[in-house]
Design a protein around this motif. Sequence first.
Motif, PDB file in Angstrom:
ATOM      1  N   GLN A  33      26.807 -30.703  -4.495  1.00 20.95           N
ATOM      2  CA  GLN A  33      27.321 -30.044  -5.682  1.00 20.95           C
ATOM      3  C   GLN A  33      26.201 -29.305  -6.432  1.00 20.95           C
ATOM      4  OE1 GLN A  33      30.349 -29.520  -6.751  1.00 20.95           O
ATOM      5  NE2 GLN A  33      31.331 -30.751  -5.121  1.00 20.95           N
ATOM      6  N   VAL A  69      25.474 -26.130  -4.483  1.00 22.73           N
ATOM      7  CA  VAL A  69      26.496 -25.103  -4.720  1.00 22.73           C
ATOM      8  C   VAL A  69      26.257 -24.408  -6.052  1.00 22.73           C
ATOM      9  CG1 VAL A  69      28.949 -24.757  -5.179  1.00 22.73           C
ATOM     10  CG2 VAL A  69      28.237 -26.161  -3.234  1.00 22.73           C
ATOM     11  N   GLN A  70      25.889 -25.181  -7.075  1.00 23.05           N
ATOM     12  CA  GLN A  70      25.643 -24.581  -8.375  1.00 23.05           C
ATOM     13  C   GLN A  70      24.491 -23.582  -8.318  1.00 23.05           C
ATOM     14  OE1 GLN A  70      27.546 -24.937 -11.000  1.00 23.05           O
ATOM     15  NE2 GLN A  70      26.262 -23.568 -12.251  1.00 23.05           N
ATOM     16  N   GLN A 129      23.500 -21.932  -5.635  1.00 22.46           N
ATOM     17  CA  GLN A 129      23.922 -20.797  -4.827  1.00 22.46           C
ATOM     18  C   GLN A 129      24.783 -19.835  -5.655  1.00 22.46           C
ATOM     19  OE1 GLN A 129      21.793 -20.850  -2.416  1.00 22.46           O
ATOM     20  NE2 GLN A 129      23.206 -20.765  -0.678  1.00 22.46           N
ATOM     21  N   ARG A 130      25.576 -20.372  -6.530  1.00 23.55           N
ATOM     22  CA  ARG A 130      26.407 -19.509  -7.367  1.00 23.55           C
ATOM     23  C   ARG A 130      25.544 -18.680  -8.327  1.00 23.55           C
ATOM     24  NH1 ARG A 130      31.112 -23.965  -8.786  1.00 23.55           N
ATOM     25  NH2 ARG A 130      32.261 -23.739  -6.798  1.00 23.55           N
ATOM     26  N   LEU A 167      27.003 -18.381  -0.031  1.00 22.71           N
ATOM     27  CA  LEU A 167      27.686 -19.168  -1.051  1.00 22.71           C
ATOM     28  C   LEU A 167      28.890 -19.913  -0.456  1.00 22.71           C
ATOM     29  CD1 LEU A 167      28.216 -20.026  -3.965  1.00 22.71           C
ATOM     30  CD2 LEU A 167      29.470 -17.873  -4.289  1.00 22.71           C
ATOM     31  N   GLU A 168      29.645 -19.207   0.372  1.00 23.10           N
ATOM     32  CA  GLU A 168      30.817 -19.847   0.982  1.00 23.10           C
ATOM     33  C   GLU A 168      30.400 -20.987   1.911  1.00 23.10           C
ATOM     34  OE1 GLU A 168      32.775 -16.629   2.857  1.00 23.10           O
ATOM     35  OE2 GLU A 168      33.751 -15.916   1.011  1.00 23.10           O
ATOM     36  N   SER A 185      27.787 -22.891   1.532  1.00 23.94           N
ATOM     37  CA  SER A 185      27.379 -23.995   0.673  1.00 23.94           C
ATOM     38  C   SER A 185      28.590 -24.716   0.089  1.00 23.94           C
ATOM     39  CB  SER A 185      26.484 -23.460  -0.456  1.00 23.94           C
ATOM     40  OG  SER A 185      26.083 -24.520  -1.299  1.00 23.94           O
ATOM     41  N   GLU A 186      29.617 -23.968  -0.304  1.00 20.98           N
ATOM     42  CA  GLU A 186      30.825 -24.587  -0.847  1.00 20.98           C
ATOM     43  C   GLU A 186      31.552 -25.414   0.227  1.00 20.98           C
ATOM     44  OE1 GLU A 186      31.979 -21.313  -4.303  1.00 20.98           O
ATOM     45  OE2 GLU A 186      32.934 -21.228  -2.328  1.00 20.98           O
ATOM     46  N   ALA A 240      29.783 -28.681   0.652  1.00 25.15           N
ATOM     47  CA  ALA A 240      30.078 -29.583  -0.462  1.00 25.15           C
ATOM     48  C   ALA A 240      31.468 -30.213  -0.305  1.00 25.15           C
ATOM     49  CB  ALA A 240      29.979 -28.810  -1.776  1.00 25.15           C
ATOM     50  N   ALA A 241      32.423 -29.436   0.184  1.00 18.16           N
ATOM     51  CA  ALA A 241      33.769 -29.985   0.394  1.00 18.16           C
ATOM     52  C   ALA A 241      33.765 -31.056   1.471  1.00 18.16           C
ATOM     53  CB  ALA A 241      34.721 -28.854   0.754  1.00 18.16           C
TER      54      ALA A 241
END
Length: 407
Positions: A140, A143-144, A146-147, A160-161, A163-164, A167-168
């Motif tokens: 998490q 991801v933050q 990367q955003r 970014l995708e 990394s998300e 995280a999922a």
Amino acid sequence: MRSLFTLQRSAQISLCALTVLVLAGCGESQAPIAAPQAAQPIVQGQQLRFPSGHPQLALLVTQAAQPARDIPIELPSRLVWNEERTQRIYPAFAGRVTAISADVGQPVKVGTPLARLASPDFGQAQADTARAQVDARLMQQAVQRQRELFGAGIIARKDLEQSEADAARAQAEVARAQARTALYGGAGQVNQQLALSSGIQGVVVERNLNPGQELRPDQSGPGVPPLFVLSDPGSLWVQIDAREIDTGLLRTGAPFELEVAAYPGVVFTGKVLAASDFIDPGTRTIKVRGLVNNSDRRLKAEMLATARIRQSFPKGVVVPATAVTLRGTRHAVFVQTQPGVFEPRDITLAYEGPKEVVISQGLQAGEQVVAENALLLARQFHVAQEDSMGRASDAANKAGNKKADAP
């Protein structure tokens, strides 16, 4: 002198001979006189006739055939736990028993602790959960970042995708690990303490573990006793062994009566839940499962019982099962047509029970049948038939010999 001696000697010999004759005569007079042999029964047509006063008549007990009625059919059965309200607990992880909190006869509710195990394997599962939680938090944070970088135009959208997505996946692993430890009562910390707890409300009816006992997850399955058996004894299952001819009576929902030896004269009621669709090849019976109320807790699992159902027969007559014999492949009874006169009668059975049978054809209500020692009478009938045939054959041979000797 010699003549006198000769006369005395002759007198002694004569006296001895007379004594022997007297004793012999006494022996003959005391010898028992053979009783005259009773006349044997004879066959006339299809009837066996006994002479009046024949001693065998006292053994042939007769009984009148009764009109058909409701017949109680008794079937062997056994009481078992209601499996819909029973839980058997086996070890899910290897470990050692450190504490036992429940014993046989103790009432339990959902979540009641039964025993506790020290289990390194369960500790590994707890550690996997903690590790998954750490990995999810780290993802998490990634991801933050990367955003923020994507917002500044430093990285591409695909980074970014990716990394998300990572995280999922990490969050899904947390959910899986937490569900596994929660299933076995795991806490948020790694303590290697596996709690065995009740999953139903009922009573501890069996316990098969001791303090310090080593357990393994492969100690489960058929033939291996569970650590605990929990059940609600307010109702019990009845396993009934039914014969093929009784299957039509034991439909789902059919009522039955139950008797056990522990309570003579007391009748319990139940209903049929299900019946198997095959015949047990070992016992040649059909397994039927019933349910009986046990709110007063008088009945116990593994009691042997007798299930009784009633079958109605609108036609036919009822006689004792001991009255029926076999003549070749046909069922038969011996009917007393008049005192001392018996005849075999072929019959058709509508129902054959251990105590009574229902006859649909061949016998009328009120006719007297031999209810005891029918096999003895069948044997006597066979012997009399052979004697009659032998005498007829001898007479025919004599007639043939006379005709041959005639000039």
